[in-house]
Design a protein around this motif. Structure first.
Motif, PDB file in Angstrom:
ATOM      1  N   GLN A 108       0.839  -1.206   0.000  1.00  0.00           N
ATOM      2  CA  GLN A 108       0.000   0.000   0.000  1.00  0.00           C
ATOM      3  C   GLN A 108       0.874   1.257   0.000  1.00  0.00           C
ATOM      4  O   GLN A 108       0.395   2.338  -0.350  1.00  0.00           O
ATOM      5  CB  GLN A 108      -0.908  -0.018   1.242  1.00  0.00           C
ATOM      6  N   ALA A 109       2.173   1.099   0.320  1.00  0.00           N
ATOM      7  CA  ALA A 109       3.112   2.225   0.283  1.00  0.00           C
ATOM      8  C   ALA A 109       3.387   2.681  -1.144  1.00  0.00           C
ATOM      9  O   ALA A 109       4.028   3.706  -1.358  1.00  0.00           O
ATOM     10  CB  ALA A 109       4.423   1.863   0.975  1.00  0.00           C
ATOM     11  N   GLU A 110       2.909   1.921  -2.148  1.00  0.00           N
ATOM     12  CA  GLU A 110       3.013   2.397  -3.537  1.00  0.00           C
ATOM     13  C   GLU A 110       2.087   3.584  -3.785  1.00  0.00           C
ATOM     14  O   GLU A 110       2.292   4.341  -4.727  1.00  0.00           O
ATOM     15  CB  GLU A 110       2.672   1.258  -4.509  1.00  0.00           C
ATOM     16  N   SER A 111       1.054   3.705  -2.965  1.00  0.00           N
ATOM     17  CA  SER A 111       0.206   4.898  -3.010  1.00  0.00           C
ATOM     18  C   SER A 111       0.688   5.849  -1.919  1.00  0.00           C
ATOM     19  O   SER A 111       1.598   5.522  -1.158  1.00  0.00           O
ATOM     20  CB  SER A 111      -1.256   4.517  -2.775  1.00  0.00           C
ATOM     21  N   GLY A 118       1.007   8.329   8.244  1.00  0.00           N
ATOM     22  CA  GLY A 118       2.140   8.214   9.161  1.00  0.00           C
ATOM     23  C   GLY A 118       2.484   6.770   9.510  1.00  0.00           C
ATOM     24  O   GLY A 118       3.050   6.508  10.569  1.00  0.00           O
ATOM     25  N   TYR A 119       2.129   5.822   8.629  1.00  0.00           N
ATOM     26  CA  TYR A 119       2.448   4.415   8.880  1.00  0.00           C
ATOM     27  C   TYR A 119       3.769   4.062   8.214  1.00  0.00           C
ATOM     28  O   TYR A 119       3.933   4.262   7.008  1.00  0.00           O
ATOM     29  CB  TYR A 119       1.377   3.485   8.298  1.00  0.00           C
ATOM     30  N   PRO A 124       2.034  -3.326   9.935  1.00  0.00           N
ATOM     31  CA  PRO A 124       0.924  -4.057   9.301  1.00  0.00           C
ATOM     32  C   PRO A 124      -0.201  -3.146   8.795  1.00  0.00           C
ATOM     33  O   PRO A 124      -0.897  -3.512   7.845  1.00  0.00           O
ATOM     34  CB  PRO A 124       0.419  -4.976  10.423  1.00  0.00           C
ATOM     35  N   LEU A 125      -0.361  -1.958   9.399  1.00  0.00           N
ATOM     36  CA  LEU A 125      -1.429  -1.047   8.961  1.00  0.00           C
ATOM     37  C   LEU A 125      -1.155  -0.505   7.553  1.00  0.00           C
ATOM     38  O   LEU A 125      -2.075  -0.026   6.886  1.00  0.00           O
ATOM     39  CB  LEU A 125      -1.600   0.105   9.944  1.00  0.00           C
ATOM     40  N   CYS A 126       0.092  -0.562   7.122  1.00  0.00           N
ATOM     41  CA  CYS A 126       0.436  -0.260   5.726  1.00  0.00           C
ATOM     42  C   CYS A 126       0.368  -1.625   5.019  1.00  0.00           C
ATOM     43  O   CYS A 126       1.318  -2.418   5.067  1.00  0.00           O
ATOM     44  CB  CYS A 126       1.828   0.363   5.667  1.00  0.00           C
ATOM     45  N   ALA A 127      -0.785  -1.902   4.427  1.00  0.00           N
ATOM     46  CA  ALA A 127      -1.120  -3.270   3.996  1.00  0.00           C
ATOM     47  C   ALA A 127      -0.229  -3.785   2.876  1.00  0.00           C
ATOM     48  O   ALA A 127       0.327  -3.005   2.104  1.00  0.00           O
ATOM     49  CB  ALA A 127      -2.581  -3.318   3.561  1.00  0.00           C
ATOM     50  N   ARG A 128      -0.091  -5.099   2.835  1.00  0.00           N
ATOM     51  CA  ARG A 128       0.685  -5.723   1.745  1.00  0.00           C
ATOM     52  C   ARG A 128       0.060  -7.048   1.366  1.00  0.00           C
ATOM     53  O   ARG A 128      -0.553  -7.724   2.197  1.00  0.00           O
ATOM     54  CB  ARG A 128       2.129  -5.918   2.165  1.00  0.00           C
TER      55      ARG A 128
END
Lengths: 199, 199
Positions: A108-111, A118-119, A124-128
């Protein structure tokens, strides 16, 4: 004169604000973390690229991650099947010719979501999502037509990539779906739940 | 009254412009594509996360990519050695316990550069780096202290991650550097060139 300057400044800042937002990759709001199949489909639909992990015949059979663009549909529809445009000249192609068992990993860090919230990308809150499966050339002509439409809509540049590179449409035929989108460990989602969900 | 409204609008747009830029992940301008070792060091220094491709004992020895945050230094200095904070509960840890030969893959698309330039993530101009090597726990106390400083500076959240997860600092001991940042195929950079360069 003063008003003119104020207007120009306003216009400039307005424009720069639009420029900024077009530089960041924004996805629509994600589903709730408890909706596991939806979250998996959200990631595989809205991501434009991921890492294809494979075994490398060139590097002593070590694991090798290559960057690949993909599309599971146009932006408005979603099949859950990631389609790829792979050149026989690429490392990805050499790897899958040796062994086409691969994993596609998306963050999800690609967005801009995780930065905005702030994740840290490892939280885990920054999903993968990791999709396991076999990377196979698409041979059926109806599926090929559809897949090309998906790829060319989401990745317009592909239409102009050099013909001489012999681009081949591939599909990841998924056998396993592994999602981490909250504390407490990864979720293994059944294929029927994955395909039944909507992003 | 009219002037007050104009000022408020200006202020709002100003603020939204800052908000936008802080949501996008921006890196400094990249080196020239011909400066291969510098470009490799640029990617491994400014990226905050990547995909660790490994062999999975849980999934029938299939390749498995996991998302990991890392740091090769604080923002101001760079060692070229990617350090990780890995929990024994994680898939990454299970994979490297079985076989610690891994590849770390990073894309310039993790920053806003490729979107800004209009480069599709699969195009070579949207640079990517794969570092091959062995993922090893850091045992030397001086290196451990340094690595923790790097990780906690670049990933402040890590300091508050639950102690019970038994986080272990690992280093990727690099044996191969594979960079694609222009047309014409990947470059294989020697370790001495990689470590001698600055990002």
């Amino acid at each position: 004169m003063k008003m003119k300057m104020e207007f120009s400044a306003l216009l400039l800042v307005f424009l720069s604000s639009f420029l900024h937002s077009s530089n960041a990759v924004s996805w629509p709001d994600p589903p709730d973390w408890q909706q596991k199949p939806q979250m998996a489909r959200y990631l595989s639909h809205f991501a434009d690229w991921g890492v294809v992990a494979a075994v490398s015949p060139e590097y002593s059979l070590m694991p090798f991650g290559t960057i690949q663009s993909f599309a599971d549909g146009t932006l408005k529809n979603s099949t859950g099947v990631p389609y790829f445009y792979i050149s026989p000249m690429s490392d990805t192609y050499h790897n899958i010719q040796y062994n086409n068992s691969v994993a596609l990993t998306i963050s999800q860090a690609e967005s801009d979501y995780c930065t905005k919230k702030g994740y840290d990308p490892e939280e885990p809150l920054c999903a993968r999502l990791t999709l396991f499966g076999k990377m196979e050339p698409v041979k059926n002509s109806a599926e090929l037509k559809l897949a090309k439409r998906f790829l060319f809509t989401r990745h317009p540049a592909m239409q102009n990539w050099p013909k001489g590179h012999g681009w081949l449409v591939h599909a990841l035929r998924i056998s396993g779906v592994c999602l981490l989108d909250f504390y407490g460990g990864a979720s293994h989602i059944s294929l029927s739940d994955y395909y039944a969900a909507k992003p």
